[in-house]
Design a protein around this motif. Structure first.
Motif, PDB file in Angstrom:
ATOM      1  N   ALA A 258      73.592  17.382 -28.172  1.00 53.03           N
ATOM      2  CA  ALA A 258      72.409  17.758 -27.859  1.00 53.03           C
ATOM      3  C   ALA A 258      70.639  17.204 -27.835  1.00 53.03           C
ATOM      4  O   ALA A 258      70.554  16.337 -28.115  1.00 53.03           O
ATOM      5  CB  ALA A 258      72.279  18.940 -27.259  1.00 53.03           C
ATOM      6  N   ALA A 259      71.148  17.232 -29.237  1.00 50.66           N
ATOM      7  CA  ALA A 259      70.444  16.251 -30.212  1.00 50.66           C
ATOM      8  C   ALA A 259      70.428  14.517 -30.073  1.00 50.66           C
ATOM      9  O   ALA A 259      69.273  14.473 -30.616  1.00 50.66           O
ATOM     10  CB  ALA A 259      70.122  16.644 -31.622  1.00 50.66           C
ATOM     11  N   VAL A 260      71.360  13.944 -30.765  1.00 54.06           N
ATOM     12  CA  VAL A 260      71.929  12.834 -30.043  1.00 54.06           C
ATOM     13  C   VAL A 260      70.957  12.501 -28.376  1.00 54.06           C
ATOM     14  O   VAL A 260      70.786  11.649 -28.598  1.00 54.06           O
ATOM     15  CB  VAL A 260      73.287  12.290 -30.485  1.00 54.06           C
ATOM     16  CG1 VAL A 260      72.986  11.097 -30.552  1.00 54.06           C
ATOM     17  CG2 VAL A 260      73.541  12.900 -32.131  1.00 54.06           C
ATOM     18  N   PHE A 261      71.839  13.484 -27.795  1.00 58.41           N
ATOM     19  CA  PHE A 261      70.917  13.059 -26.507  1.00 58.41           C
ATOM     20  C   PHE A 261      69.708  12.885 -26.249  1.00 58.41           C
ATOM     21  O   PHE A 261      69.010  11.860 -25.601  1.00 58.41           O
ATOM     22  CB  PHE A 261      71.766  13.800 -25.731  1.00 58.41           C
ATOM     23  CG  PHE A 261      73.239  13.926 -25.213  1.00 58.41           C
ATOM     24  CD1 PHE A 261      73.690  12.304 -24.375  1.00 58.41           C
ATOM     25  CD2 PHE A 261      74.514  14.338 -25.131  1.00 58.41           C
ATOM     26  CE1 PHE A 261      74.684  11.881 -24.145  1.00 58.41           C
ATOM     27  CE2 PHE A 261      75.303  14.699 -25.074  1.00 58.41           C
ATOM     28  CZ  PHE A 261      76.001  12.887 -24.199  1.00 58.41           C
ATOM     29  N   ALA A 262      69.068  14.087 -26.758  1.00 55.59           N
ATOM     30  CA  ALA A 262      67.364  14.333 -27.122  1.00 55.59           C
ATOM     31  C   ALA A 262      67.105  12.923 -27.483  1.00 55.59           C
ATOM     32  O   ALA A 262      65.947  12.290 -27.104  1.00 55.59           O
ATOM     33  CB  ALA A 262      67.207  15.549 -28.132  1.00 55.59           C
TER      34      ALA A 262
ATOM     35  N   ARG B  38      61.872   5.601 -25.572  1.00 56.07           N
ATOM     36  CA  ARG B  38      62.571   5.873 -27.113  1.00 56.07           C
ATOM     37  C   ARG B  38      63.755   4.810 -26.135  1.00 56.07           C
ATOM     38  O   ARG B  38      64.326   4.046 -27.055  1.00 56.07           O
ATOM     39  CB  ARG B  38      62.311   7.409 -27.400  1.00 56.07           C
ATOM     40  CG  ARG B  38      62.955   7.503 -29.074  1.00 56.07           C
ATOM     41  CD  ARG B  38      62.904   8.628 -28.953  1.00 56.07           C
ATOM     42  NE  ARG B  38      63.502   9.760 -28.900  1.00 56.07           N
ATOM     43  CZ  ARG B  38      62.306  10.665 -28.226  1.00 56.07           C
ATOM     44  NH1 ARG B  38      61.422  11.138 -28.956  1.00 56.07           N
ATOM     45  NH2 ARG B  38      63.213  12.312 -28.073  1.00 56.07           N
ATOM     46  N   LEU B  39      64.287   5.594 -24.977  1.00 52.42           N
ATOM     47  CA  LEU B  39      65.733   5.235 -24.651  1.00 52.42           C
ATOM     48  C   LEU B  39      65.281   3.945 -24.685  1.00 52.42           C
ATOM     49  O   LEU B  39      65.977   2.079 -24.805  1.00 52.42           O
ATOM     50  CB  LEU B  39      65.845   5.172 -23.392  1.00 52.42           C
ATOM     51  CG  LEU B  39      67.852   4.795 -23.007  1.00 52.42           C
ATOM     52  CD1 LEU B  39      68.324   4.986 -23.359  1.00 52.42           C
ATOM     53  CD2 LEU B  39      66.837   5.317 -20.856  1.00 52.42           C
TER      54      LEU B  39
ATOM     55  N   VAL C  99      54.512   3.721 -30.197  1.00 51.82           N
ATOM     56  CA  VAL C  99      56.141   2.943 -31.036  1.00 51.82           C
ATOM     57  C   VAL C  99      55.883   4.065 -32.318  1.00 51.82           C
ATOM     58  O   VAL C  99      57.596   4.056 -32.615  1.00 51.82           O
ATOM     59  CB  VAL C  99      55.695   1.743 -31.226  1.00 51.82           C
ATOM     60  CG1 VAL C  99      57.214   0.944 -31.457  1.00 51.82           C
ATOM     61  CG2 VAL C  99      55.529   0.959 -29.581  1.00 51.82           C
ATOM     62  N   SER C 100      55.344   3.762 -33.090  1.00 53.45           N
ATOM     63  CA  SER C 100      55.487   4.273 -34.825  1.00 53.45           C
ATOM     64  C   SER C 100      56.036   6.126 -34.729  1.00 53.45           C
ATOM     65  O   SER C 100      57.317   5.591 -35.500  1.00 53.45           O
ATOM     66  CB  SER C 100      54.214   4.108 -35.380  1.00 53.45           C
ATOM     67  OG  SER C 100      54.248   4.256 -37.066  1.00 53.45           O
TER      68      SER C 100
ATOM     69  N   ARG D 206      59.715   6.764 -35.789  1.00 51.89           N
ATOM     70  CA  ARG D 206      59.794   7.566 -37.295  1.00 51.89           C
ATOM     71  C   ARG D 206      61.413   8.881 -36.294  1.00 51.89           C
ATOM     72  O   ARG D 206      61.925   9.410 -37.355  1.00 51.89           O
ATOM     73  CB  ARG D 206      59.108   8.761 -37.263  1.00 51.89           C
ATOM     74  CG  ARG D 206      59.044   9.487 -38.658  1.00 51.89           C
ATOM     75  CD  ARG D 206      58.092  10.521 -38.368  1.00 51.89           C
ATOM     76  NE  ARG D 206      57.001  10.964 -40.164  1.00 51.89           N
ATOM     77  CZ  ARG D 206      57.961  11.511 -40.516  1.00 51.89           C
ATOM     78  NH1 ARG D 206      58.772  12.099 -40.325  1.00 51.89           N
ATOM     79  NH2 ARG D 206      57.261  11.506 -42.084  1.00 51.89           N
ATOM     80  N   ILE D 207      60.625   9.341 -35.448  1.00 57.18           N
ATOM     81  CA  ILE D 207      61.772  10.202 -34.766  1.00 57.18           C
ATOM     82  C   ILE D 207      63.243   9.861 -34.759  1.00 57.18           C
ATOM     83  O   ILE D 207      64.598   9.990 -35.134  1.00 57.18           O
ATOM     84  CB  ILE D 207      61.551  10.209 -33.262  1.00 57.18           C
ATOM     85  CG1 ILE D 207      60.598  11.465 -33.075  1.00 57.18           C
ATOM     86  CG2 ILE D 207      62.650  10.970 -32.426  1.00 57.18           C
ATOM     87  CD1 ILE D 207      59.733  11.657 -31.664  1.00 57.18           C
ATOM     88  N   LEU D 208      63.805   7.906 -34.313  1.00 54.58           N
ATOM     89  CA  LEU D 208      64.981   7.477 -34.712  1.00 54.58           C
ATOM     90  C   LEU D 208      65.122   7.449 -36.075  1.00 54.58           C
ATOM     91  O   LEU D 208      66.431   7.626 -36.081  1.00 54.58           O
ATOM     92  CB  LEU D 208      64.552   6.176 -34.176  1.00 54.58           C
ATOM     93  CG  LEU D 208      64.848   6.310 -31.927  1.00 54.58           C
ATOM     94  CD1 LEU D 208      64.278   5.087 -31.808  1.00 54.58           C
ATOM     95  CD2 LEU D 208      65.507   6.707 -31.789  1.00 54.58           C
ATOM     96  N   ARG D 209      64.385   7.038 -36.755  1.00 56.63           N
ATOM     97  CA  ARG D 209      64.763   7.325 -38.416  1.00 56.63           C
ATOM     98  C   ARG D 209      65.179   8.370 -38.322  1.00 56.63           C
ATOM     99  O   ARG D 209      66.397   8.084 -39.491  1.00 56.63           O
ATOM    100  CB  ARG D 209      63.423   6.478 -39.270  1.00 56.63           C
ATOM    101  CG  ARG D 209      63.661   4.934 -40.072  1.00 56.63           C
ATOM    102  CD  ARG D 209      62.355   4.344 -40.572  1.00 56.63           C
ATOM    103  NE  ARG D 209      61.141   5.070 -39.891  1.00 56.63           N
ATOM    104  CZ  ARG D 209      59.827   5.239 -40.425  1.00 56.63           C
ATOM    105  NH1 ARG D 209      60.043   6.339 -41.065  1.00 56.63           N
ATOM    106  NH2 ARG D 209      58.807   5.344 -39.542  1.00 56.63           N
TER     107      ARG D 209
END
Lengths: 109, 109
Positions: free
Chosen positions: A13-17, A24-25, A52-53, A57-60
């Motif tokens: 679920a965290a990855v789907f989030a 972000r998508l 964007v930053s 950060r969330i993706l990182r």
DNA sequence: AGTATACATCAACCTAGCCTGATATGAAGC
DNA sequence: GCTTCATATCAGGCTAGGTTGATGTATACT
């Protein structure tokens, strides 16, 4: 539900989030096409720099992207197997849904 | 970013959002295996009745599940192509990420 | 008819998460 | 060394969304 199941569903679920926010998508879609630096992503999405930053950060933090710093630019690329693994999981789920027998369990309280 | 792109990313993000909650994802996984009524889902997940009902409503509103009422029971099944379509989208994204040339666009402000 | 069961809805609470302006950091160029 | 540019971080406001107890609405049973 077992603890293990909670964890598995929770992690997936965290990855789907990660993909559940439109901006972000969009960033992930752009990075799927080619490596980009933050300035490109700001340009392409039209979003504010801080926004964007924030999403980068969330993706990182989730390990979904890796960075390379070149001078004052930061280049982002997608981590190779995260999307692939999720796609495989999801395909498996979709397949089992397709093939699931439509029998009904008894409702016995 | 074009309006069309916003919409596409937005709609896809909305579907990902369905799977972004651990309990809701668990429900979808259970329904992928077989048709179930609310009482089963409450049993299997260990969540409260109102909580399960809340998530089922979200899935229903999104068209991710369909219902059949039999007496006082309500049977839920996954809508056939929603997961499949999403899996295809995601696989395509993962593939393009895999094959993306790693050249870098110029950073020219 | 009255009770019990299955399920949905409502209202209230609380937390997580998104957006943004201000600010910090650090590299380049003059 | 000072300025400029790219980017990250911080702090605050705001909203969306998850959980839950109380309540409503059918249906089934006796």
């Amino acid at each position: 539900m077992s603890l293990a199941t909670i964890n598995v569903s929770g992690e997936r679920a965290a990855v789907f989030a990660l993909l559940a926010d439109p901006l972000r998508l969009r960033i992930v879609e752009l990075l799927a096409a080619e490596e980009m630096c933050t300035c490109h992503l700001i340009d392409e999405t039209g979003a504010k720099q801080t926004t964007v930053s924030h999403h980068l950060r969330i993706l990182r933090d989730a390990g979904a992207v890796t960075t390379t710093e070149v001078g004052k630019f930061t280049w982002y690329r997608l981590a190779p197997h995260l999307l692939g693994a999720l796609a495989a999981d999801l395909s498996e789920l979709a397949d089992s849904a397709e093939q699931a027998g439509r029998h009904r369990l008894p409702c016995a309280p």
